[in-house]
Design a protein around this motif. Structure first.
Motif, PDB file in Angstrom:
ATOM      1  N   ASP A 195      25.742 -13.119 -16.994  1.00  0.00           N
ATOM      2  CA  ASP A 195      26.386 -12.576 -15.973  1.00  0.00           C
ATOM      3  C   ASP A 195      27.608 -12.643 -15.142  1.00  0.00           C
ATOM      4  N   TYR A 309      17.991  -9.949 -19.532  1.00  0.00           N
ATOM      5  CA  TYR A 309      17.489 -10.667 -19.096  1.00  0.00           C
ATOM      6  C   TYR A 309      15.633 -11.145 -18.761  1.00  0.00           C
ATOM      7  N   PRO A 312      15.129 -12.301 -14.286  1.00  0.00           N
ATOM      8  CA  PRO A 312      16.991 -12.346 -13.864  1.00  0.00           C
ATOM      9  C   PRO A 312      16.982 -13.323 -12.546  1.00  0.00           C
ATOM     10  N   GLU A 317      22.067  -8.901 -13.157  1.00  0.00           N
ATOM     11  CA  GLU A 317      20.678  -9.436 -14.511  1.00  0.00           C
ATOM     12  C   GLU A 317      19.969  -8.203 -14.046  1.00  0.00           C
ATOM     13  N   SER A 321      17.782  -6.038 -17.120  1.00  0.00           N
ATOM     14  CA  SER A 321      16.616  -6.646 -17.350  1.00  0.00           C
ATOM     15  C   SER A 321      14.805  -6.062 -17.473  1.00  0.00           C
TER      16      SER A 321
END
Length: 442
Positions: A195, A309, A312, A317, A321
């Motif tokens: 991140d 991800y 997340p 994120e 994901s």
């Protein structure tokens, strides 16, 4: 002749040619989508921090930030280019694995405002930036994309070409501008494997570097003309030594700007085929989240590398994901900006469902990348039913493009909350007639 010279030859001839009407129309579509991407990007934290860091370059200069604040040319390109990529809503050219608009249009706008160019010159600069940069991206290919973020690397060439045209560089200066741009290229994929705020800065930096490359060439600064194909050049240093033969073969006859992808969802575009597939199964079989026992997504490897991800912890994120965006689509029926608001980010139904989603590589789908971005979605229900859908292309891809009306709706959806409905409609009308605009001094 070096590739830089081949591309400069086209740029020199480009200045004297009339572009087909459909190419100019697609250029206006790209600008409309760029503005749609900028407005939500303005609210992203990194853009505000960037303005604070560059305060001494604001409130002076002939260029403008979106919103009207004066800025120096390079700083306007940097901040606007960052904003255009920050919300993950910007366009892409699939075969070059890159988002051309963010940097190219930011640089074109800053250059046009600096010299007082009209709308037609602005649009032509954008077309040239797209055509040259996408071809460089295609040559660099998948090996380059393994480590490098093409929006930061290839985007520098789009920005340079657009600015170079608008600033009126001749053939020699244009070649040297591209050569200088090559040594400015940057943007590592590792920068967004955790991140961070770095990813949109790649687009902004590419826009700034492109403007600077063009400005330097205009003063007589030279670059190494073999910097793309030389023994220690970009192709070998940032790829696997690809062949540059034929890079200019279809310039002027096959306009890549006509084959853009405009995002129909918000987030990482590598997840969009899976989102489309999940939504198709949801609608076709009237599936509720509690009905679903398991979801299996099969796709291509770079998609898993980037949308990496699993569970997340932040909105950023979540945009990268696979399990989150597919779960959000199945729970809420869409993945738009609000999908990353706290109430939906932490929705218990979404969080429970993403734990039941797996993502894997399917060799046939992987082999078709980057020319095709597919995903296979398989849903098993709690009562034992099994449904499968192969999403061959994404909504918004050239095979299933957003109509003008859909693109305009996207613009209004993303701009009106920021500038108000009346201002959004007025700006859209202005963008639709850009080729008649006497200047970009907005």
């Amino acid at each position: 002749m070096f590739p830089t010279e081949t591309l400069a030859d086209y740029a020199a001839s480009f200045s004297g040619t009339e572009l087909p009407a459909d190419v100019m129309h697609h250029a206006k579509r790209a600008v409309i989508d760029w503005y749609a991407s900028v407005f939500p990007g303005l609210a992203c934290t990194v853009v505000g921090k960037l303005e604070s860091a560059l305060a001494e370059d604001l409130d002076r200069g002939r260029a403008r930030l979106i919103g009207g604040r004066p800025a120096t040319t390079r700083t306007a390109a940097l901040i606007n280019g960052t904003a255009a990529h920050a919300a993950e809503v910007d366009d892409s050219f699939r075969d070059a694995m890159y988002h051309p608009g963010a940097a190219t249009i930011a640089a074109a706008l800053a250059a046009a405002q600096q010299v007082g160019a009209d709308g037609r010159t602005f649009l032509r600069g954008i077309v040239l930036g797209y055509e040259i940069s996408t071809r460089i991206g295609v040559v660099l290919g998948r090996p380059h994309y393994r480590y490098w973020h093409n929006t930061g690397t290839v985007g520098t060439f789009g920005a340079t070409a657009a600015a170079g045209h608008i600033l009126g560089l001749d053939r020699s200066a244009f070649a040297h501008a591209l050569a200088t741009a090559a040594t400015f290229t940057a943007g590592l994929q590792q920068a967004f494997r955790l991140d961070s705020m770095s990813k949109p800065l790649h687009a902004g930096r590419a826009a700034e570097a492109g403007v600077l490359s063009a400005l330097l060439a205009g003063t007589g600064v030279t670059g190494s003309l073999d910097v793309l194909d030389g023994e220690a050049g970009l192709g070998r240093a940032m790829g696997e030594g690809p062949s540059w033969v034929g890079i200019g073969a279809t310039l002027g006859s096959d306009f890549h700007i006509k084959r853009l992808t405009f995002k129909n969802h918000i987030g990482c575009g590598h997840t969009f085929a899976a989102i489309d597939g999940a939504l198709a199964l949801r609608q076709r079989h009237d599936l509720a989240p509690d009905d679903i026992a398991a979801v299996r997504v099969a796709t291509y490897k770079p998609a898993l590398d980037i949308a990496c991800y699993g569970v997340p912890a932040t909105a950023n994120e979540a945009r990268f994901s696979f399990p989150f965006v597919v779960a959000a689509a199945l729970v809420h029926g869409s993945v738009r900006l609000t999908a990353y608001d706290d109430d939906k980010l932490w929705d218990p139904r979404t969080r429970a469902l993403l734990e039941r989603i797996t993502v894997e590589v399917e060799p046939e789908i992987d082999a078709a990348f980057p020319g095709q971005r597919s995903s296979r979605v398989e849903i098993t229900t709690r009562d034992g039913r099994r449904y499968e859908h192969l999403q061959a292309n994404r909504k918004g891809d050239p095979e299933d493009p957003l109509t003008d009306a859909e693109l305009h709706d996207k613009f209004i959806e993303l701009s009106a909350p920021v500038i108000g409905m009346d201002a959004a409609r007025a700006l859209l009308a202005r963008l639709c007639t850009l080729d008649d605009a006497p200047s970009l001094d907005w």
